[in-house]
Design a protein around this motif. Structure first.
Motif, PDB file in Angstrom:
ATOM      1  N   ALA A  50       0.844  -1.200   0.000  1.00 51.63           N
ATOM      2  CA  ALA A  50       0.000   0.000   0.000  1.00 51.63           C
ATOM      3  C   ALA A  50       0.876   1.246   0.000  1.00 51.63           C
ATOM      4  CB  ALA A  50      -0.905  -0.012   1.236  1.00 51.63           C
ATOM      5  N   PRO A  51       0.362   2.308  -0.526  1.00 50.07           N
ATOM      6  CA  PRO A  51      -0.927   2.478  -1.190  1.00 50.07           C
ATOM      7  C   PRO A  51      -0.823   2.205  -2.687  1.00 50.07           C
ATOM      8  CG  PRO A  51       0.102   4.609  -0.885  1.00 50.07           C
ATOM      9  CD  PRO A  51       1.041   3.586  -0.281  1.00 50.07           C
ATOM     10  N   VAL A  52      -1.952   1.831  -3.282  1.00 50.70           N
ATOM     11  CA  VAL A  52      -2.025   1.610  -4.728  1.00 50.70           C
ATOM     12  C   VAL A  52      -3.072   2.551  -5.308  1.00 50.70           C
ATOM     13  CG1 VAL A  52      -2.680  -0.019  -6.544  1.00 50.70           C
ATOM     14  CG2 VAL A  52      -1.275  -0.799  -4.645  1.00 50.70           C
ATOM     15  N   GLN A  53      -2.707   3.165  -6.398  1.00 50.61           N
ATOM     16  CA  GLN A  53      -3.596   4.023  -7.179  1.00 50.61           C
ATOM     17  C   GLN A  53      -3.683   3.381  -8.557  1.00 50.61           C
ATOM     18  OE1 GLN A  53      -1.981   7.868  -8.635  1.00 50.61           O
ATOM     19  NE2 GLN A  53      -3.544   8.776  -7.307  1.00 50.61           N
ATOM     20  N   PHE A  54      -4.785   3.575  -9.268  1.00 52.64           N
ATOM     21  CA  PHE A  54      -4.956   2.942 -10.574  1.00 52.64           C
ATOM     22  C   PHE A  54      -5.068   3.970 -11.688  1.00 52.64           C
ATOM     23  CE2 PHE A  54      -7.132   0.080  -7.528  1.00 52.64           C
ATOM     24  CZ  PHE A  54      -6.291  -1.015  -7.641  1.00 52.64           C
ATOM     25  N   VAL A  55      -4.423   3.653 -12.799  1.00 51.26           N
ATOM     26  CA  VAL A  55      -4.671   4.351 -14.052  1.00 51.26           C
ATOM     27  C   VAL A  55      -5.608   3.419 -14.816  1.00 51.26           C
ATOM     28  CG1 VAL A  55      -3.692   5.183 -16.213  1.00 51.26           C
ATOM     29  CG2 VAL A  55      -2.423   5.479 -14.068  1.00 51.26           C
ATOM     30  N   VAL A  56      -6.780   3.903 -15.132  1.00 51.39           N
ATOM     31  CA  VAL A  56      -7.790   3.072 -15.783  1.00 51.39           C
ATOM     32  C   VAL A  56      -7.508   2.998 -17.280  1.00 51.39           C
ATOM     33  CG1 VAL A  56     -10.250   2.820 -16.303  1.00 51.39           C
ATOM     34  CG2 VAL A  56      -9.507   3.604 -14.028  1.00 51.39           C
ATOM     35  N   GLU A  57      -7.225   1.788 -17.744  1.00 53.63           N
ATOM     36  CA  GLU A  57      -7.065   1.564 -19.181  1.00 53.63           C
ATOM     37  C   GLU A  57      -8.417   1.260 -19.808  1.00 53.63           C
ATOM     38  OE1 GLU A  57      -4.029  -1.349 -19.937  1.00 53.63           O
ATOM     39  OE2 GLU A  57      -2.469  -0.077 -19.074  1.00 53.63           O
ATOM     40  N   SER A  58      -9.233   0.494 -19.078  1.00 53.52           N
ATOM     41  CA  SER A  58     -10.573   0.163 -19.536  1.00 53.52           C
ATOM     42  C   SER A  58     -11.427  -0.128 -18.317  1.00 53.52           C
ATOM     43  CB  SER A  58     -10.528  -1.070 -20.454  1.00 53.52           C
ATOM     44  OG  SER A  58     -11.825  -1.424 -20.885  1.00 53.52           O
ATOM     45  N   LEU A  59     -12.639   0.399 -18.318  1.00 49.78           N
ATOM     46  CA  LEU A  59     -13.583   0.127 -17.245  1.00 49.78           C
ATOM     47  C   LEU A  59     -14.963   0.068 -17.877  1.00 49.78           C
ATOM     48  CD1 LEU A  59     -14.083  -0.304 -14.233  1.00 49.78           C
ATOM     49  CD2 LEU A  59     -14.298   2.172 -13.989  1.00 49.78           C
ATOM     50  N   ARG A  60     -15.562  -1.118 -17.802  1.00 52.84           N
ATOM     51  CA  ARG A  60     -16.842  -1.348 -18.462  1.00 52.84           C
ATOM     52  C   ARG A  60     -17.850  -1.882 -17.456  1.00 52.84           C
ATOM     53  NH1 ARG A  60     -14.788  -4.514 -23.940  1.00 52.84           N
ATOM     54  NH2 ARG A  60     -13.398  -2.857 -24.669  1.00 52.84           N
ATOM     55  N   VAL A  61     -19.043  -1.318 -17.502  1.00 55.03           N
ATOM     56  CA  VAL A  61     -20.122  -1.749 -16.615  1.00 55.03           C
ATOM     57  C   VAL A  61     -21.355  -2.018 -17.463  1.00 55.03           C
ATOM     58  CG1 VAL A  61     -21.617  -1.111 -14.686  1.00 55.03           C
ATOM     59  CG2 VAL A  61     -19.220  -0.398 -14.691  1.00 55.03           C
ATOM     60  N   ASP A  62     -21.992  -3.151 -17.197  1.00 54.57           N
ATOM     61  CA  ASP A  62     -23.248  -3.501 -17.850  1.00 54.57           C
ATOM     62  C   ASP A  62     -24.166  -4.069 -16.780  1.00 54.57           C
ATOM     63  OD1 ASP A  62     -25.321  -4.151 -19.527  1.00 54.57           O
ATOM     64  OD2 ASP A  62     -24.294  -5.791 -20.534  1.00 54.57           O
ATOM     65  N   GLY A  63     -25.028  -3.230 -16.248  1.00 50.33           N
ATOM     66  CA  GLY A  63     -25.943  -3.663 -15.197  1.00 50.33           C
ATOM     67  C   GLY A  63     -25.190  -4.007 -13.927  1.00 50.33           C
ATOM     68  N   SER A  64     -25.241  -5.286 -13.545  1.00 48.27           N
ATOM     69  CA  SER A  64     -24.625  -5.706 -12.282  1.00 48.27           C
ATOM     70  C   SER A  64     -23.291  -6.417 -12.472  1.00 48.27           C
ATOM     71  CB  SER A  64     -25.586  -6.616 -11.519  1.00 48.27           C
ATOM     72  OG  SER A  64     -25.842  -7.786 -12.285  1.00 48.27           O
ATOM     73  N   VAL A  65     -22.669  -6.259 -13.642  1.00 46.11           N
ATOM     74  CA  VAL A  65     -21.345  -6.837 -13.891  1.00 46.11           C
ATOM     75  C   VAL A  65     -20.406  -5.751 -14.412  1.00 46.11           C
ATOM     76  CG1 VAL A  65     -22.169  -9.197 -14.271  1.00 46.11           C
ATOM     77  CG2 VAL A  65     -22.026  -7.622 -16.204  1.00 46.11           C
ATOM     78  N   ALA A  66     -19.111  -5.948 -14.159  1.00 49.15           N
ATOM     79  CA  ALA A  66     -18.119  -4.964 -14.599  1.00 49.15           C
ATOM     80  C   ALA A  66     -16.807  -5.653 -14.937  1.00 49.15           C
ATOM     81  CB  ALA A  66     -17.894  -3.915 -13.519  1.00 49.15           C
ATOM     82  N   PHE A  67     -16.010  -5.012 -15.785  1.00 43.50           N
ATOM     83  CA  PHE A  67     -14.691  -5.489 -16.191  1.00 43.50           C
ATOM     84  C   PHE A  67     -13.743  -4.303 -16.144  1.00 43.50           C
ATOM     85  CE2 PHE A  67     -11.448  -5.827 -19.497  1.00 43.50           C
ATOM     86  CZ  PHE A  67     -10.867  -7.046 -19.185  1.00 43.50           C
ATOM     87  N   ALA A  68     -12.525  -4.546 -15.644  1.00 42.80           N
ATOM     88  CA  ALA A  68     -11.536  -3.468 -15.573  1.00 42.80           C
ATOM     89  C   ALA A  68     -10.169  -3.949 -16.024  1.00 42.80           C
ATOM     90  CB  ALA A  68     -11.438  -2.938 -14.143  1.00 42.80           C
ATOM     91  N   ALA A  69      -9.452  -3.074 -16.701  1.00 43.94           N
ATOM     92  CA  ALA A  69      -8.026  -3.231 -16.995  1.00 43.94           C
ATOM     93  C   ALA A  69      -7.365  -2.006 -16.381  1.00 43.94           C
ATOM     94  CB  ALA A  69      -7.776  -3.308 -18.495  1.00 43.94           C
ATOM     95  N   LEU A  70      -6.521  -2.237 -15.366  1.00 43.17           N
ATOM     96  CA  LEU A  70      -5.981  -1.152 -14.556  1.00 43.17           C
ATOM     97  C   LEU A  70      -4.463  -1.237 -14.463  1.00 43.17           C
ATOM     98  CD1 LEU A  70      -8.465  -1.759 -11.614  1.00 43.17           C
ATOM     99  CD2 LEU A  70      -8.742  -0.089 -13.463  1.00 43.17           C
ATOM    100  N   GLN A  71      -3.811  -0.104 -14.584  1.00 41.85           N
ATOM    101  CA  GLN A  71      -2.367  -0.036 -14.392  1.00 41.85           C
ATOM    102  C   GLN A  71      -2.125   0.459 -12.966  1.00 41.85           C
ATOM    103  OE1 GLN A  71       0.142  -0.924 -16.715  1.00 41.85           O
ATOM    104  NE2 GLN A  71       1.286  -0.799 -14.840  1.00 41.85           N
TER     105      GLN A  71
END
Length: 144
Positions: A50-71
């Motif tokens: 710790a601590p970790v911060q994220f750079v979001v490469e991809s963040l997708r949400v569809d209803g109650s599911v999500a996908f992330a690609a984070l640096q």
């Protein structure tokens, strides 16, 4: 010329299946985006410190599911020293990973988001597995 380009874009969108998508990307500063980052953060910090911060490469949400690609990085954009991570302490070679990108799949459990699966530096596109595509395929139609 603008009209021709617009017509071409429409034709491509109609002709190429899967170009449209049902997912959306939560904008910076929204509660949803913050909730998703705070859901994966404990796992990332357990592996990377710790601590970790994220750079979001991809963040997708569809209803109650999500996908992330984070640096992952340290606050202020400071690079994580991989040789000082828990992965290195276990004898894993962090430099052998396919980069340091964290991929994660989430599900909303009624009151909060849960991490269903995640990896650091995946060498495979594990989220293209038919079982994952069955429940989360709308998030990654390019591989499902």
């Amino acid at each position: 010329m603008k009209s021709l380009m617009c017509k071409l874009a429409i034709l491509i969108a109609i002709a190429v299946p899967g170009m449209s998508h049902a997912w959306f990307e939560p904008q910076r500063g929204t509660q949803l985006r913050s909730d998703l980052m705070n859901t994966i953060r404990p796992q990332a910090e357990a592996e990377l410190g710790a601590p970790v911060q994220f750079v979001v490469e991809s963040l997708r949400v569809d209803g109650s599911v999500a996908f992330a690609a984070l640096q992952p990085q340290r606050p202020g954009g400071v690079q994580i020293l991989w040789e000082e991570t828990q992965m290195a302490a276990r004898g894993e070679d962090p430099m052998g990973y396919n980069g340091s990108v964290i991929h994660a799949i989430f599900a909303f459990g009624g009151a909060s988001w849960d991490v269903i699966a995640w990896t650091i530096g995946a060498g495979e596109v594990w989220w293209s597995d038919p079982q994952i595509c069955a429940t989360h395929g709308t998030l990654t139609p390019e591989v499902c």
